[in-house]
Motif scaffolding. Structure first.
Motif: not given
Length: 437
Positions: A124-145
């Motif tokens: 998947e391709v996910v749009s993120v508001k920034d490339t902060n590590a916490l932001t990226l982790k949150k978005e990856i977890c959302v997709v996996l869930r």
């Protein structure tokens, strides 16, 4: 009568003329679209970037996509008549600016299927508001869930070498490791080596732009005399003042001891890393062999730092003398800045300066970068993984290595009581896998 004859001619009917014009436009549009599609497919297949640094019409290199379209046009006049600036303004199929205003993250999964085969799939391709590590982790977890994939089942993670990804404490890989200790981070080793070498090349070689290209540096040294002769000819016979001025400036820099010293030092450092670089770029990469090259490269660099100064400075002096470059008196006091005595902070010789502040500093910096990029734990992990490599009828299969891998890196999956059971199972597996690979 003339108007009457035209009116009787079916080819002059308005609907016929409109139809003919429409068919022509359809053909041109299809040619334009097919040219764009073929260009996109070729760039994607080769893994090439689409955009250019300067895509304006005045640019000499407008980026891979536009230059490929132009190449198609040069080979076919029909294409040349319908693409880029000759296309309709609403159908150029190019973008004057990067229309993606949001950061995007691509997620790719690598897994073992039910038949035991390793698969790698774009997810998947996910749009993120920034490339902060916490932001990226949150978005990856959302997709996996969303797909009921548990983070605790992760067995590895791989990203580029940016600090927000590889950071030991707050990087993305560290955040996942806290929740899943078995999700070890592995960054492409060929890219790691390139980053380590580029850092040193940029820090010391400045604008030479040789980067990690050992072959280019080697060739430049071989052609040093010829290059100087060419520049001298341009100074005397250049077609304009700009060319003559640039040639004079380049020759002035090349004819300095500083330039020669750094050029030869970069050659020596890159030469020590060249075999490792080649090993890491092989398609059928032997991980164990590559890891041995990492270790031997570090040892060679350390040996160079400890024992090779005398031979290296002799090599530099001889190179300078053979190319008419002035060599400073090495035992003289090193003078920095404007060379006024009142401005000198350290009482060191010229040789000490080149030995400790450049020679040793460059090698130490290179070793530091290699140690940072090739962490011992990751190297050990990959060495143990090599025991599972099926190449050459499981030539590298090792029961001790596999048990060590389970005991040291996967303690949550194998407790101490299960390690002996694993060893007994592997004793049987060893004979079975060789007979039935």
């Amino acid at each position: 009568m003339e108007k009457w004859e035209k009116l009787r001619n079916p080819n002059q009917y308005i609907e016929r003329r409109i139809h003919q014009q429409t068919e022509k436009e359809k053909k041109q549009n299809r040619l334009l679209v097919m040219t764009s599609i073929e260009s996109v497919k070729w760039l994607a297949l080769q893994g090439c970037a689409f955009r250019g640094h300067d895509e304006s019409t005045e640019s000499t290199n407008r980026g891979n996509f536009i230059e490929l379209i132009k190449s198609h046009g040069r080979a076919n006049n029909e294409i040349d008549d319908v693409v880029l600036e000759k296309a309709a303004k609403n159908a150029k199929y190019t973008s004057p600016v990067d229309e993606s205003h949001n950061e995007q993250m691509a997620i790719i999964l690598r897994y073992v299927d039910s038949d035991g085969f390793v698969r790698e799939r774009f997810f998947e391709v996910v749009s993120v508001k920034d490339t902060n590590a916490l932001t990226l982790k949150k978005e990856i977890c959302v997709v996996l869930r969303q797909y009921n994939l548990l983070i605790t089942n992760l067995q590895g993670q791989g990203y580029d070498g940016a600090s927000n990804m590889r950071g030991e404490w707050n990087g993305l890989q560290a955040l996942f490791l806290r929740e899943c200790p078995s999700a070890y981070y592995v960054h492409c080793f060929a890219h790691r080596l390139q980053l380590a070498l580029v850092v040193v090349a940029k820090d010391r070689a400045g604008a030479t732009r040789w980067s990690s290209h050992f072959a280019s540096v080697k060739r430049f040294i071989e052609m040093f005399g010829s290059t100087c002769t060419l520049l001298e000819n341009l100074i005397n016979e250049g077609s304009n003042n700009s060319i003559r001025g640039e040639a004079k400036g380049a020759l002035k820099v090349m004819k300095t001891f500083d330039f020669a010293f750094i050029l030869l030092l970069m050659h020596e450092v890159l030469e020590k890393s060249d075999i490792l670089c080649q090993a890491l770029q092989m398609k059928d990469q032997d991980i164990l062999n590559a890891m041995h090259f990492v270790s031997s490269t570090k040892l060679l660099l350390q040996e160079m730092c400890d024992d090779r100064w005398e031979s290296f400075i002799w090599y530099v002096v001889e190179f300078c003398r053979s190319n008419d470059i002035d060599v400073p008196e090495l035992t003289d006091r090193y003078m920095d800045g404007t060379r006024r005595s009142c401005q000198q902070k350290n009482n060191i010789t010229v040789e000490d300066y080149y030995h400790f502040q450049i020679f040793n500093a460059v090698i130490d910096f290179q070793l530091m970068e290699l140690n940072n990029r090739f962490m011992e734990k990751t190297i050990e992990l990959l060495k143990l993984y090599e025991a599972l490599n099926p190449t050459d009828r499981f030539k590298s299969f090792s029961i001790d290595a596999i048990c060590g891998l389970a005991e040291e890196f996967y303690p949550l999956d194998f407790n101490k009581e299960e390690i002996p059971d694993l060893k007994r199972q592997l004793d049987h597996y060893k004979f079975d896998v060789i007979r039935n690979p």
